[in-house]
Scaffold this motif. Structure first.
Motif, PDB file in Angstrom:
ATOM      1  N   GLY A 181       0.824  -1.221   0.000  1.00  0.00           N
ATOM      2  CA  GLY A 181       0.000   0.000   0.000  1.00  0.00           C
ATOM      3  C   GLY A 181       0.854   1.266   0.000  1.00  0.00           C
ATOM      4  O   GLY A 181       0.691   2.137  -0.869  1.00  0.00           O
ATOM      5  N   PRO A 182       1.772   1.372   0.970  1.00  0.00           N
ATOM      6  CA  PRO A 182       2.612   2.583   1.001  1.00  0.00           C
ATOM      7  C   PRO A 182       3.375   2.821  -0.309  1.00  0.00           C
ATOM      8  O   PRO A 182       3.486   3.967  -0.756  1.00  0.00           O
ATOM      9  N   ILE A 183       3.876   1.752  -0.943  1.00  0.00           N
ATOM     10  CA  ILE A 183       4.646   1.947  -2.181  1.00  0.00           C
ATOM     11  C   ILE A 183       3.728   2.293  -3.363  1.00  0.00           C
ATOM     12  O   ILE A 183       3.968   3.264  -4.078  1.00  0.00           O
ATOM     13  N   THR A 184       2.646   1.539  -3.533  1.00  0.00           N
ATOM     14  CA  THR A 184       1.836   1.763  -4.741  1.00  0.00           C
ATOM     15  C   THR A 184       0.828   2.908  -4.578  1.00  0.00           C
ATOM     16  O   THR A 184       0.596   3.658  -5.518  1.00  0.00           O
ATOM     17  N   VAL A 185       0.243   3.035  -3.402  1.00  0.00           N
ATOM     18  CA  VAL A 185      -0.789   4.066  -3.228  1.00  0.00           C
ATOM     19  C   VAL A 185      -0.177   5.384  -2.753  1.00  0.00           C
ATOM     20  O   VAL A 185      -0.462   6.444  -3.291  1.00  0.00           O
ATOM     21  N   GLN A 186       0.689   5.287  -1.744  1.00  0.00           N
ATOM     22  CA  GLN A 186       1.241   6.532  -1.179  1.00  0.00           C
ATOM     23  C   GLN A 186       2.537   6.958  -1.857  1.00  0.00           C
ATOM     24  O   GLN A 186       3.092   7.998  -1.512  1.00  0.00           O
ATOM     25  N   LYS A 187       3.006   6.124  -2.799  1.00  0.00           N
ATOM     26  CA  LYS A 187       4.231   6.454  -3.566  1.00  0.00           C
ATOM     27  C   LYS A 187       5.453   6.675  -2.669  1.00  0.00           C
ATOM     28  O   LYS A 187       6.295   7.539  -2.931  1.00  0.00           O
ATOM     29  N   ARG A 188       5.510   5.903  -1.591  1.00  0.00           N
ATOM     30  CA  ARG A 188       6.671   5.997  -0.700  1.00  0.00           C
ATOM     31  C   ARG A 188       7.867   5.275  -1.317  1.00  0.00           C
ATOM     32  O   ARG A 188       7.695   4.331  -2.095  1.00  0.00           O
ATOM     33  N   LYS A 189       9.062   5.693  -0.918  1.00  0.00           N
ATOM     34  CA  LYS A 189      10.271   5.001  -1.376  1.00  0.00           C
ATOM     35  C   LYS A 189      10.314   3.603  -0.761  1.00  0.00           C
ATOM     36  O   LYS A 189       9.930   3.421   0.388  1.00  0.00           O
ATOM     37  N   LYS A 190      10.834   2.653  -1.548  1.00  0.00           N
ATOM     38  CA  LYS A 190      10.831   1.261  -1.108  1.00  0.00           C
ATOM     39  C   LYS A 190      11.541   1.075   0.238  1.00  0.00           C
ATOM     40  O   LYS A 190      11.014   0.418   1.141  1.00  0.00           O
ATOM     41  N   GLU A 191      12.710   1.682   0.373  1.00  0.00           N
ATOM     42  CA  GLU A 191      13.502   1.483   1.604  1.00  0.00           C
ATOM     43  C   GLU A 191      12.752   2.036   2.827  1.00  0.00           C
ATOM     44  O   GLU A 191      12.736   1.429   3.889  1.00  0.00           O
ATOM     45  N   GLU A 192      12.148   3.198   2.610  1.00  0.00           N
ATOM     46  CA  GLU A 192      11.411   3.847   3.695  1.00  0.00           C
ATOM     47  C   GLU A 192      10.204   2.971   4.097  1.00  0.00           C
ATOM     48  O   GLU A 192       9.943   2.757   5.287  1.00  0.00           O
ATOM     49  N   ALA A 193       9.500   2.463   3.073  1.00  0.00           N
ATOM     50  CA  ALA A 193       8.322   1.621   3.333  1.00  0.00           C
ATOM     51  C   ALA A 193       8.742   0.334   4.051  1.00  0.00           C
ATOM     52  O   ALA A 193       8.058  -0.135   4.966  1.00  0.00           O
ATOM     53  N   GLN A 194       9.889  -0.219   3.652  1.00  0.00           N
ATOM     54  CA  GLN A 194      10.356  -1.466   4.269  1.00  0.00           C
ATOM     55  C   GLN A 194      10.750  -1.252   5.727  1.00  0.00           C
ATOM     56  O   GLN A 194      10.480  -2.090   6.588  1.00  0.00           O
TER      57      GLN A 194
END
Ligand code: ADP
Length: 244
Positions: free
Chosen positions: A105-118
């Motif tokens: 969700g954070p990566i695809t919907v909120q467009k967060r950076k992968k590392e940050e989301a992880q």
């Protein structure tokens, strides 16, 4: 923080909600109880517009939808972002690890950076007691663990309110406690929650307000003590007696 006024919905000729009002203040836990078919799940699904009511006004924070007016997909999306949903049957992606389920969700919907989301997903899995299960796939997890991933996934979107739809009713009895414990911890931390459940002890212990629904109406609402110790309505009394 969240309110609905005079909510009505019908499926074909079946009127399922017949004028429901609900108010949830920030940081509070509202628990909805009632017999099967009374409209509890439908009410919860209306709160994040998974169902579209025929009538009523839904407000979350400063966003309002009046269902008698035309509502755009954009309106629905922006309101839905304020809520997280935890489903009875988890609904995890089977081909994603626990960590990927939480970062999706954070990566695809909120467009967060992968590392940050992880990083955040790791923290959330830790929080729900699954720090050592990041790389596990749903089929390698117990139902209780899957549901805790479901809760971490909801939290990852920074919702204003989390909606729980009978989160423990698909679980074997010995796994119910671990999920309720995570929910209790969230409540204690001040998460705003609306919970449909049959777990009356959870309601007694955690709810700020309990709503008893029957036949598409809220029959009675009050503190756990009002509802469980001093129910006013015959239908509430009957329902609670049946459970004893
Ligand atoms: P509860 O959660 O209290 O058991 P529900 O909200 O699931 O009740 O269901 C209330 C009533 O609405 C039931 O009679 C159910 O069959 C009906 N219902 C719920 N969703 C739909 C739908 N999408 N289409 C048709 N009927 C539905």
């Amino acid at each position: 923080m969240l309110s609905v006024k005079d909510l009505h919905i019908q499926f074909g000729n079946l009127k399922v909600l017949k004028g429901v009002d609900l108010n949830v203040d920030k940081g509070k836990v509202v628990v909805i109880i009632g017999p099967s078919g009374s409209g509890k799940t439908t009410l919860l699904r209306c709160l994040n517009v998974l169902e579209t009511p025929n009538r009523g006004v839904l407000t979350i924070n400063d966003q309002t939808l009046d269902f008698t007016e035309t509502i755009t997909k954009k309106d629905i999306r922006s309101l839905r972002r304020l809520t997280g949903m935890v489903f009875q049957t988890y609904n995890l992606f089977p081909h994603f690890t626990a960590l990927q389920n939480v970062t999706e969700g954070p990566i695809t919907v909120q467009k967060r950076k992968k590392e940050e989301a992880q990083k955040k997903a790791s923290e959330l899995l830790q929080k729900v007691g699954l720090g050592d299960k990041e790389q596990y796939y749903p089929f390698q997890l117990s139902g209780g663990q899957e549901q805790r991933v479901g809760i971490a996934r909801a939290l990852a979107m920074d919702p204003e309110v989390i909606l729980f739809d009978e989160p423990t009713s698909a679980l074997d009895p010995e796994l119910v406690g671990e999920v309720l414990q995570v929910m209790k911890d969230l409540a204690r931390e001040g998460m705003t929650m609306v919970v449909v459940t049959h777990e009356m002890n959870f309601a007694k212990e955690v709810a700020d307000e309990v709503l008893f629904m029957d036949g598409g109406h809220v029959i009675e609402r009050g503190t756990p003590s009002d509802i469980f110790e001093h129910p006013q309505h015959e239908r509430t009394k009957q329902f609670l007696n049946l459970l004893n």
